[in-house]
Design an enzyme around this catalytic site. Structure first.
Site, mmCIF file in Angstrom:
data_model
loop_
_atom_site.group_PDB
_atom_site.id
_atom_site.type_symbol
_atom_site.label_atom_id
_atom_site.label_comp_id
_atom_site.label_asym_id
_atom_site.label_seq_id
_atom_site.Cartn_x
_atom_site.Cartn_y
_atom_site.Cartn_z
ATOM 1 N N GLU A 11 -22.310 -22.653 -36.288
ATOM 2 C CA GLU A 11 -23.434 -23.030 -35.440
ATOM 3 C C GLU A 11 -24.751 -23.177 -36.184
ATOM 4 O OE1 GLU A 11 -22.752 -20.081 -32.269
ATOM 5 O OE2 GLU A 11 -22.169 -21.847 -31.152
ATOM 6 N N GLU B 69 -12.960 -21.304 -31.410
ATOM 7 C CA GLU B 69 -13.235 -20.269 -30.411
ATOM 8 C C GLU B 69 -12.816 -20.799 -29.047
ATOM 9 O OE1 GLU B 69 -17.367 -18.910 -30.489
ATOM 10 O OE2 GLU B 69 -17.369 -19.054 -32.659
HETATM 11 C C1 IPT Z 1 -20.276 -19.009 -29.706
HETATM 12 C C2 IPT Z 1 -20.520 -18.320 -31.044
HETATM 13 O O1 IPT Z 1 -19.975 -19.004 -32.112
HETATM 14 C C3 IPT Z 1 -20.049 -16.911 -31.080
HETATM 15 O O2 IPT Z 1 -20.662 -16.260 -32.164
HETATM 16 C C4 IPT Z 1 -20.327 -16.201 -29.803
HETATM 17 O O3 IPT Z 1 -21.692 -16.207 -29.577
HETATM 18 C C5 IPT Z 1 -19.633 -16.921 -28.696
HETATM 19 O O4 IPT Z 1 -20.020 -18.263 -28.622
HETATM 20 C C6 IPT Z 1 -19.922 -16.318 -27.346
HETATM 21 O O5 IPT Z 1 -19.688 -14.956 -27.301
HETATM 22 S S1 IPT Z 1 -21.761 -19.815 -29.221
HETATM 23 C C7 IPT Z 1 -21.602 -20.631 -27.709
HETATM 24 C C8 IPT Z 1 -22.924 -21.267 -27.446
HETATM 25 C C9 IPT Z 1 -20.560 -21.638 -27.659
#
Ligand code: IPT
Length: 996
Positions: A427, A492
């Site tokens: 990010e 993720e």
């Molecule tokens: C995404 C991040 O990469 C991770 O570090 C964590 O924040 C997660 O989401 C949520 O818990 S950021 C999101 C804006 C997609």
């Protein structure tokens, strides 16, 4: 005039002073070491400039504290705890940081003897957050940064025989902070090990090893590049497997470099499923090191990434280094426990989000077998919020800073066969600095794939990576060749915040269906809650609990593991969804289809245990041991159960568990890999006459109606149109209800619905209005009919409800509720948390037993790990103690349940299966509490029976509940019979079906 001069820790172009080139962490090393962990003298300051004069010299004054290393100082009482997901805690003005810059000076004296002094002294910090200077015996020995990477300094010239003074000054904020804006607690200090290495003058400085394969994928090619301290020297090497020498040789270093190239015919290959490792021992002069080698090849072929020529699917999890008392300091024991738990839960991949993990973790992944995405310590997410996301990412003056973070990671970790991808960070938008980092990584290690989700066009990355992609879009990616037809990974998805995620199965189905989709990584492994003791209470704190503002609150409580490492229900769900063996029953016969989702193992290593069960007992069982399906293939298996005569009113199931045949390094023989249940639909319904009791007496006042005999007493409120109590003898079992209800204590995954639900549709503020109240006395029964209108505060939508209660002379009370949805205006919620009723049971009824899905909590979109059966538990233990209180403990498809006090039980039998929640608190108090100890204990047992409850979804970050798991405003009907029975009679009575 320049307004400001850059301080050392505000210079993105200054990578370090005096730091050694990054290198491998050897698996074994003959060089002796002094571990410098333990007590250090410590001085905490509000800014580096406030350092006492001469602090780098031995004299330290008396106002110094002691601190243990490794640790983060915020968890030792200095500075303050603060959690943010995205926000920097200071103005964005790169590379400058606040003048109020919390600083810790650490000091330690170390005694070195004469023998030690003959060799070189290397001071190694495995991790310091965020930047630091080092002095040895008063002389500046170096400066370094990048919190999650090691820094080594050759301090030979500064040490002496006898006592030596080491001073480290650590800065909380540095230019590096702009690149370390990961979603986590802001923590500082020397938080990983510190050691002194006594390196021989003729040492091996580095040894990079690749276990490559030839084009047949059968023979290993050992490629080792050795760097020696002496320009020319000779050395020997040997490759061993299980203590047996496979091959050996000598090398000759020129200009301090030597190479080994050797073919290993028929090498045992490394995969996450078969993590075969070799040991390469290299000796030169007085120095000997060992590096572990895994022979495997990672490549992209025909638009898929492959390991050893096989297309693999990643069933992964995102992993932060985390401990509830220690922050980012983790022990070896904890890391090993994590890896074992991952393996035991069918997880085959791990992403080091969002920084290189503690080095030991990779040893464990090599050994136990997990594919790893190693990620550079780089995130500058806060820039997105000022709408100049690529501010430093596309600023060439930050190039070295970006490149350094990837390069040092690669140099530290490249010998680990487990690592299949290098990720350049998380990010941080995209720009020239990522292009430079990509080039540098490829040059150092062309043998691995490059990952970076922020490379949205997959310009330099080898894989097209996305996060939290919705199913529709994922399907599109699976079906198309957008982004250069590069293989896709979901770095993720499935946000495990609070109760959830649900809907994981739908993702897995797509991963398994589309060749281009190669799996994903669940977010995330841990809840980052901080252990807190306050008086008698222990609980876990999250953002805001330290008065920290701004904060993202409990957004850090989003793991499969609770902070105390208890696996959450989501972990069990994920285990089953990704299970590498899937059993499908196509028809109604004895045949099942067993699918092998392993990428390398045949089904030869598993047994299939089957059972024919009633809801309660096992009546036949067997084991099938000879399965042979190859990876990605399936085979038919006949379950040889014998015909049997069904008993009256009994359900039959075929339960199958897939178990490990032999011990592995992560689980014992018999370990359960997958489980499934098939209802057999064999039944023999026998109806019997309902027994008759004494005649029922009906008495009435203006507001109350009482129906009773020796067996039962039931009271109703005629004005409020509701059941007030059900009693037997002198005990009351139901104190109130059933009353219709559409609300649940919102879960984190409801966070974007919550505002509308609670403050626009007021679903928690429902009430019923009595439309009619009549009753009829018949032989052996009294029927009470109540018409109600159910609605919520200021809403035009609601339900017309007809409650019909039949009180039988035998003491049973049947509730039959029909609801008709109405809308007389326009606005209504897009869906409801639930449609059901709530009742209050006597608080003495704490022993629960139910026939339904279990044993654990389950929801409509999260029940892969639950099987139908009769389960028992205390009411309290039916709940899940989420760090942030919310709806929990639900069970689906419940056919009956009982709650007893050790003597009598209230038994409740459903006409059609329903959802059940039992708890010692109301939804309101669950909604209100911010920590478990704040949940008010009710003076009754709260009984929820749901016609339907919405699924969990993953909407705290990701997909909403899928349409089929949303409860729409709809007509419904639910019927159940309540009766009071002796505790010992619950199961027998539950089996009886009566003629109406
Ligand atoms: C995404 C991040 O990469 C991770 O570090 C964590 O924040 C997660 O989401 C949520 O818990 S950021 C999101 C804006 C997609």
């Amino acid at each position: 005039m320049t307004r400001r001069t850059k301080k050392r820790w505000e210079d993105q172009t200054l990578g370090h002073i005096g730091r050694r080139e990054a290198r491998t962490e050897f698996y074994k090393d003959s060089a002796s070491r002094i571990n410098l962990n333990g007590e250090w003298r410590f001085l905490y300051l509000e800014a580096p400039e406030l350092s006492p004069e001469g602090f780098m010299n031995r004299e330290t004054g008396t106002d110094w504290d002691l601190i243990d290393v490794p640790s983060v100082w915020q968890l030792r009482g200095y500075d303050r705890m603060h959690y943010t997901d995205v926000l920097y805690l200071f103005p964005i003005n790169p590379p400058f940081v606040p003048s109020e810059n919390p600083t810790g000076i650490y000091k330690k004296t170390v005694h070195l003897n004469r023998e030690w002094i003959q060799k070189d002294t290397i001071l190694k910090f495995h991790g310091v957050d965020s930047a630091f200077d080092v002095w040895v015996n008063g002389t500046h020995a170096g400066y370094s940064k990048v919190s999650r990477l090691p820094s080594e300094f050759d301090i030979t010239g500064y040490v002496q025989e006898g006592d030596n003074d080491i001073t480290v000054r650590v800065y909380k904020w540095s230019d590096g902070t702009y690149l370390e804006d990961q979603d986590m607690w802001w923590l500082s200090g020397i938080y990983r090990d510190v050691e002194l290495i006594n390196e021989p003058k003729d040492s091996i400085i580095d040894c990079t090893v690749e276990g490559d394969l030839d084009s047949t994928y059968k023979n290993g090619i050992l490629k080792a590049n050795i760097t020696t301290k002496q320009k020319t020297c000779e050395g020997i090497w040997k490759l061993e497997r299980d203590g047996q020498v496979v091959t050996r040789g000598i090398f000759q270093a020129e200009e301090g470099k030597a190479q080994v190239r050797e073919t290993i015919p028929g090498a045992e290959l490394w995969t996450a499923e078969t993590p075969g490792l070799y040991e390469l021992t290299v000796s030169a002069g007085n120095h000997e090191i060992v590096v572990r080698v895994g022979f495997r090849k990672v490549e992209i072929k025909d638009n898929n990434f492959r390991v050893n020529n096989q297309v693999i699917l990643l069933n992964g999890v995102n992993h932060h280094d985390f401990h509830p008392k220690e922050g980012r300091c983790v022990t070896r024991e904890q890391m090993e426990a994590d890896i074992l738990l991952m393996k035991q839960n069918n997880i085959n991949a791990l992403r080091c989000s969002h920084y290189p993990a503690n080095g030991y973790l990779y040893d464990l992944c090599d050994e136990y077998g997990l594919y790893v995405i190693d990620e550079a310590d780089l995130e500058c997410h806060g820039f997105e919020w000022v709408e100049r996301y690529d501010w430093i990412t596309d600023d060439p003056s930050w190039k070295e800073a970006y490149v350094d973070r990837s390069v040092r990671m690669v140099k530290r970790d490249r010998n680990h066969p487990c690592i299949i991808m290098w990720s350049m960070g998380n990010e941080s938008s995209f720009g020239c600095n990522f292009k430079s980092a990509a080039e540098a990584v490829k040059e150092l290690d062309p043998g691995r794939l490059l990952h970076y989700e922020g490379d949205y066009e997959a310009e330099v990355a080898d894989v097209y990576s996305t996060m939290y992609t919705r199913l529709n879009r994922l399907k599109e990616i699976g079906e198309s060749d957008i982004k250069g037809n590069k293989p896709h990974v979901m770095c993720e998805y499935g946000h495990a915040m609070g109760n959830g995620p649900g809907g994981l199965k739908a993702y897995q189905e797509l991963y398994r269906k589309y060749k281009r989709l190669q799996g994903g990584f669940l977010w995330e492994w841990y809840d980052h809650g901080i252990y807190t003791e306050e008086g008698k209470e222990t609980y876990y704190r999250y953002g805001g609990n330290y008065g920290d503002f701004p904060t993202n609150g409990n957004f850090c409580i989003d793991g499969l593991l609770m902070p105390d490492r208890t696996p959450s229900p989501a972990m069990l769900e994920y285990k089953q969804v990704i299970a590498p063996v899937e059993v499908i029953r196509a028809g109604t016969g004895r045949e099942v289809l067993v699918r092998n989702h392993y990428d390398f193992l045949t089904l030869g290593h598993v047994t299939l245990k089957w059972e024919i069960r009633t809801e309660e007992h096992n009546i036949q069982e067997g084991t099938i041991t000879h399965m042979t399906a190859l990876p990605h293939e399936e085979e038919k298996v006949t379950i040889p159960f014998l015909p049997f005569l069904p008993e009256a009113n009994t359900d039959y199931y075929l339960n199958i568990t897939v178990c490990q045949k032999e011990d592995t390094n992560f689980a014992k023989a018999g370990h359960e890999i997958s489980k499934v249940q098939f209802p057999l639909n064999i039944s023999c319904d026998v109806l019997e006459e309902r027994p008759k009791g004494e005649p029922l007496q009906v008495s009435e006042t203006t507001d109350l109606l009482k129906v009773e005999n020796g067996a039962v007493t039931v009271t109703f409120h005629k004005i409020f149109g509701k059941l007030l109590s059900v009693g037997a003898g002198d005990q009351v079992y139901i104190n109130e209800g059933p009353v219709m209800n559409v609300y649940r204590a919102t879960i984190d995954n409801d966070m974007y619905k919550k505002e509308d639900w609670l403050n626009k549709y007021f679903i928690q503020k429902s009430s019923e209005q009595t439309e009619y109240f009549t009753y009829q006395t018949e032989a052996d029964q009294v029927v009470v009919s109540i018409g109600k209108y159910f609605g919520c505060l200021n809403q035009s939508w609601g339900f017309e409800c007809d409650y019909e209660y039949t009180i039988y002379s035998c003491g049973q009370v049947k509730v039959d509720l029909k609801g008709k949805a109405v809308q007389r205006g326009k606005l209504e919620p897009s869906f409801l948390p639930r449609i059901g009723v709530v009742m209050k049971g006597n608080k003495s009824l704490q022993n629960a037993v139910w026939y339904g899905l279990g044993p654990g909590e389950n929801y409509s979109d999260s029940k892969a790990a639950s099987l139908m059966g009769i389960y028992s538990s205390s009411v309290d233990e039916m709940g899940t103690n989420y760090v942030f209180p919310q709806e929990n403990g639900h069970r689906e498809e419940v056919k009956w349940f009982g709650i007893g006090d050790g003597n009598k039980s209230l038994l409740c039998k459903m006409e059609a299966p329903m959802g059940l929640n039992l708890g010692n608190y109301t939804d309101e108090s669950l909604e209100e509490a911010k920590h478990p100890f704040q949940i008010q204990r009710a003076d009754h047992v709260e009984i929820h029976l749901d016609y339907l409850q919405s699924g969990l979804g993953s909407n705290s970050c990701g997909e909403e509940q899928l349409e089929e798991y949303k409860v729409k405003l709809q007509d419904f009907s639910m019927a159940f019979v309540m009766q009071v029975v002796d505790d010992g009679e619950v199961r027998k009575e539950a089996k009886k079906h009566y003629l109406d």
